[in-house]
Design a protein around this motif. Structure first.
Motif, short mmCIF file in Angstrom:
data_model
loop_
_atom_site.label_atom_id
_atom_site.label_comp_id
_atom_site.label_asym_id
_atom_site.label_seq_id
_atom_site.Cartn_x
_atom_site.Cartn_y
_atom_site.Cartn_z
N LYS A 43 -35.83 -11.28 -7.61
CA LYS A 43 -35.11 -11.05 -6.36
C LYS A 43 -34.90 -12.34 -5.58
N GLU A 44 -35.75 -13.35 -5.83
CA GLU A 44 -35.63 -14.64 -5.13
C GLU A 44 -34.63 -15.57 -5.79
N CYS A 45 -33.92 -15.09 -6.82
CA CYS A 45 -32.89 -15.87 -7.53
C CYS A 45 -33.43 -17.23 -8.00
N PRO A 46 -34.47 -17.24 -8.84
CA PRO A 46 -35.03 -18.51 -9.31
C PRO A 46 -34.06 -19.23 -10.24
N PRO A 47 -34.02 -20.56 -10.20
CA PRO A 47 -33.12 -21.30 -11.10
C PRO A 47 -33.67 -21.33 -12.52
N VAL A 48 -32.78 -21.61 -13.46
CA VAL A 48 -33.18 -21.74 -14.86
C VAL A 48 -33.21 -23.22 -15.23
N PHE A 49 -33.89 -23.51 -16.34
CA PHE A 49 -34.00 -24.89 -16.82
C PHE A 49 -33.70 -24.88 -18.31
N ARG A 67 -42.00 -23.19 -5.03
CA ARG A 67 -41.78 -22.63 -3.69
C ARG A 67 -41.77 -21.10 -3.74
N ILE A 68 -41.14 -20.54 -4.77
CA ILE A 68 -41.11 -19.08 -4.91
C ILE A 68 -42.50 -18.54 -5.22
N PHE A 69 -43.24 -19.24 -6.08
CA PHE A 69 -44.60 -18.80 -6.42
C PHE A 69 -45.49 -18.77 -5.18
N LYS A 70 -45.38 -19.79 -4.35
CA LYS A 70 -46.20 -19.84 -3.14
C LYS A 70 -45.80 -18.74 -2.16
N PHE A 71 -44.51 -18.48 -2.07
CA PHE A 71 -44.04 -17.43 -1.16
C PHE A 71 -44.56 -16.06 -1.60
N LEU A 72 -44.55 -15.80 -2.92
CA LEU A 72 -45.00 -14.51 -3.45
C LEU A 72 -46.52 -14.47 -3.67
N ARG A 73 -47.20 -15.62 -3.47
CA ARG A 73 -48.64 -15.71 -3.69
C ARG A 73 -49.02 -15.26 -5.10
#
Length: 224
Positions: A43-49, A67-73
């Motif tokens: 849902k946070e639209c993470p980028p791909v590599f 940043r997404i990992f920290k936000f979702l803990r």
């Protein structure tokens, strides 16, 4: 003499049992539902590599994912389970090959930091990081404005965090790279914090005479 009848107070016993099960702190909390971390992550639209491009692209991707990992803990296992969905192309093939070369014990003890080390060694080479560290060490303001110099200093500090891991070190590094006239104006102020040094440098820059730009004029040809 007939036997005495024993009256059983069922209602009182039931209420006593209910009170004892509830306890003085109230009823127990409802069981927590297990979250679907992969859906929350997407849902946070993470980028791909995909493993292509310069090293800066891999750095940007890692920072965005974290940043997404920290936000979702996210826990360590949740991070590892989510990040594999964001690898595509050659990066996906690289990680599949890397996992096949690991033992079962190594895979079981794998952490997010281990994954980052492997990715850095593959896509952000040590020679690149070494060059960036030297570039940060020799960074000077030059013809940049104070704002541009401060931005460059903060951006490149990630390559040498041990050089600016305190506010005092950051202030010293900032002042050392300033233009001579701004650095001399700050020297008479004594020891300043990083925020104070930046504020004073901006004030000095604002008070300095601006360089005049001359527009070249084309001579008018004589009238025939």
């Amino acid at each position: 003499m007939p036997p005495r009848r024993v009256t059983v107070h069922h209602e009182n016993e039931a209420s006593n049992e209910t009170q004892s099960s509830v306890g003085p702190e109230g009823p127990p909390p409802p069981p927590q539902l297990e979250r679907n971390i992969k859906n929350e992550f997407r849902k946070e639209c993470p980028p791909v590599f995909d493993g292509t491009g310069d090293p800066a692209k891999a750095e940007t991707w890692i920072r965005a994912i974290e940043r997404i990992f920290k936000f979702l803990r996210c826990t360590n296992q949740e991070r590892l389970s989510c990040v594999t969905y964001q690898l595509t192309g050659s990066a996906e093939f690289w990680w599949e090959t890397k996992q096949r070369t690991m033992t079962r014990e190594q895979l079981g003890a794998l952490t997010w930091e281990n994954f980052k080390e492997e990715l850095y060694d593959k896509y952000i080479l040590r020679s690149y990081r070494k060059d960036k560290k030297a570039e940060f060490y020799n960074l000077k303001q030059g013809r940049m404005t104070v704002t541009e110099y401060d931005r460059a200093l903060c951006d490149m500090s990630r390559y040498a965090p041990e050089q600016v891991n305190t506010d005092e070190k950051m202030a010293e590094k900032f002042c050392a790279g300033l233009r001579h006239e701004i650095r001399m104006a700050l020297a008479c102020r004594g020891r300043l914090s990083y925020a104070e040094s930046l504020s004073r440098a901006l004030d000095v820059e604002e008070a300095m005479p601006r360089e005049k730009t001359t527009t070249p004029t084309t001579p008018t040809p004589p009238k025939p």
